[in-house]
Design an enzyme around this catalytic site. Sequence first.
Site, PDB file in Angstrom:
ATOM      1  N   ASP A 158       3.091  -4.458   8.164  1.00  0.00           N
ATOM      2  CA  ASP A 158       1.885  -3.658   7.969  1.00  0.00           C
ATOM      3  C   ASP A 158       0.699  -4.608   8.136  1.00  0.00           C
ATOM      4  OD1 ASP A 158      -0.373  -2.455   6.952  1.00  0.00           O
ATOM      5  OD2 ASP A 158       0.590  -1.653   5.163  1.00  0.00           O
TER       6      ASP A 158
ATOM      7  N   CYS B 252      -4.751   2.477  -3.605  1.00  0.00           N
ATOM      8  CA  CYS B 252      -3.509   2.969  -2.980  1.00  0.00           C
ATOM      9  C   CYS B 252      -2.361   1.997  -3.216  1.00  0.00           C
ATOM     10  CB  CYS B 252      -3.687   3.216  -1.486  1.00  0.00           C
ATOM     11  SG  CYS B 252      -4.854   4.519  -1.130  1.00  0.00           S
TER      12      CYS B 252
ATOM     13  N   HIS C 249       0.864  -1.188   0.000  1.00  0.00           N
ATOM     14  CA  HIS C 249       0.000   0.000   0.000  1.00  0.00           C
ATOM     15  C   HIS C 249       0.899   1.237   0.000  1.00  0.00           C
ATOM     16  CE1 HIS C 249      -2.724   2.983   1.882  1.00  0.00           C
ATOM     17  NE2 HIS C 249      -3.732   2.190   1.572  1.00  0.00           N
TER      18      HIS C 249
ATOM     19  N   LYS D   4     -10.332  -0.620  10.599  1.00  0.00           N
ATOM     20  CA  LYS D   4     -10.472  -1.840   9.804  1.00  0.00           C
ATOM     21  C   LYS D   4     -10.777  -3.028  10.711  1.00  0.00           C
ATOM     22  CE  LYS D   4      -7.262  -0.180   6.296  1.00  0.00           C
ATOM     23  NZ  LYS D   4      -7.998   0.190   5.096  1.00  0.00           N
TER      24      LYS D   4
ATOM     25  N   GLN E 212      -4.537  -5.003   6.981  1.00  0.00           N
ATOM     26  CA  GLN E 212      -5.555  -5.905   6.423  1.00  0.00           C
ATOM     27  C   GLN E 212      -5.651  -7.222   7.180  1.00  0.00           C
ATOM     28  OE1 GLN E 212      -7.837  -5.193   4.337  1.00  0.00           O
ATOM     29  NE2 GLN E 212      -7.047  -3.201   3.698  1.00  0.00           N
TER      30      GLN E 212
HETATM   31  N1  PMP Z   1      -1.658  -0.633   4.653  1.00  0.00           N
HETATM   32  C1  PMP Z   1      -2.620  -1.385   4.126  1.00  0.00           C
HETATM   33  C2  PMP Z   1      -2.291  -2.772   3.673  1.00  0.00           C
HETATM   34  C3  PMP Z   1      -3.916  -0.876   4.009  1.00  0.00           C
HETATM   35  O1  PMP Z   1      -4.882  -1.628   3.478  1.00  0.00           O
HETATM   36  C4  PMP Z   1      -4.196   0.430   4.479  1.00  0.00           C
HETATM   37  C5  PMP Z   1      -5.581   1.031   4.359  1.00  0.00           C
HETATM   38  N2  PMP Z   1      -6.196   0.846   3.131  1.00  0.00           N
HETATM   39  C6  PMP Z   1      -3.149   1.170   5.029  1.00  0.00           C
HETATM   40  C7  PMP Z   1      -1.903   0.606   5.111  1.00  0.00           C
HETATM   41  C8  PMP Z   1      -3.361   2.543   5.543  1.00  0.00           C
HETATM   42  O2  PMP Z   1      -4.241   2.517   6.613  1.00  0.00           O
HETATM   43  P1  PMP Z   1      -4.838   3.877   7.209  1.00  0.00           P
HETATM   44  O3  PMP Z   1      -5.349   4.644   6.038  1.00  0.00           O
HETATM   45  O4  PMP Z   1      -5.920   3.426   8.132  1.00  0.00           O
HETATM   46  O5  PMP Z   1      -3.720   4.573   7.896  1.00  0.00           O
END
Ligand code: PMP
Length: 405
Positions: A199, A363, A122, A225, A202
């Site tokens: 990270d 993203c 991401h 999430k 998910q």
């Molecule tokens: N890493 C991953 C794998 C994600 O799916 C996301 C959110 N889509 C993020 C980081 C960023 O998370 P946040 O926007 O809640 O900071």
Amino acid sequence: MLDIAKIRADFPILHREIHGQPLVYLDNAATTQKPQCVIDALTHYYQDENANIHRGVHYLSMEATRLYEHAREKVKNFIHAASVEEIIFVRGTTEAINLVAQSFVRSQVTKGDEILITAMEHHANIVPWQFVCEQTGAVLKVLPIDQQGNLLVEQLAAYLTPRTKICAITHIANAIGTVNPIKAIIAECHAAGVPVLIDGAQAIAHTPVDVQALDCDFYAFSGHKLLGPTGIGVLYGKKALLAAMPPYQGGGDMIRTVSFEKTTFNVLPHKFEAGTPNIAGAIGLGVAIDYLQCIGLTAINAYEQQLLRYATASILEIPGVRLLGTAHEKASILAFVMQSAHPHDIGTILDQHGIAIRAGHHCAMPLMAFFNVPASARISVSFYNTFAEIDCAMEALSEVNKIFA
Ligand code: PMP
């Protein structure tokens, strides 16, 4: 066996209608819906308990402090951390990764050092490292994937050099659902002397996480999430590492003493929590964790895997569908493109049926480039989804084909 009807009754939004149709919410990788208990915890906090924490001698302040710190304890137990000092409340995964990039990595890297990520990250696990590279002259290295979206783990050894200062890798890929073998990756990195950030954005709501068993150095996730509120997340870090790291932001609460000549810093975890934090968010996250643990992540994972298998088989019957990401091990994320329509058109048509899916680059623009698509559509399911909802989405996808035929 999960009692899905009972579970769904806990989520008020699932009873909404969108465009005159019952909401079918299949965008859980973007954010999950919130059970009534979490919503109530937020209301209750602001209605009855609101005060600033860690600084008041009055009853409410002490009560709010106790609730906030109790939430930290719940997080610690949830991810099996060794101590509450290892649990830093942040805004979300993004802030957690930025914190590690700036506080842990930036201070140690010099020109020519390497930061290792993977091709399925991401943007939140790419851009903070690019900042560090620009600031220090370090080099970003990217561990590749195959056409199915499996990480080429056998190439890891070749990517770990004496100059690798950190490996930052996603537990589960948000855009394609690949579950990475992080335990083995962490062990291999450690054997090469490389610390690892996971990270977990998910993964945290879909699979049990034990940071001590994994032996990861850092683990980041977002509350929203995980059935919790937005604006709250967690950075887990090993105590020895956190203790040696400089603060990330300066301000109230993170200090021990301040004079114009010199400031000394608070103990962990407060050293990394400058300013008034998201108190209600932390409390809400604690309640979300209670709720999730009552249902049980093992049962949740088993049910979501059934939904994934069903959705995968169903979508492959629709002509012109190409799945992106068919890794050996996958979470309940189904990314696809259709010959007949652009992902945004797919998303818009499904929306007319009350079905919420994600369409775009998720993203993960480098990953879209790898698959040679500008964007994709994504269905991501949670344990409150049903087989009937998958059917509903599939019918709407068949209609997309009819409309664009
Ligand atoms: N890493 C991953 C794998 C994600 O799916 C996301 C959110 N889509 C993020 C980081 C960023 O998370 P946040 O926007 O809640 O900071």
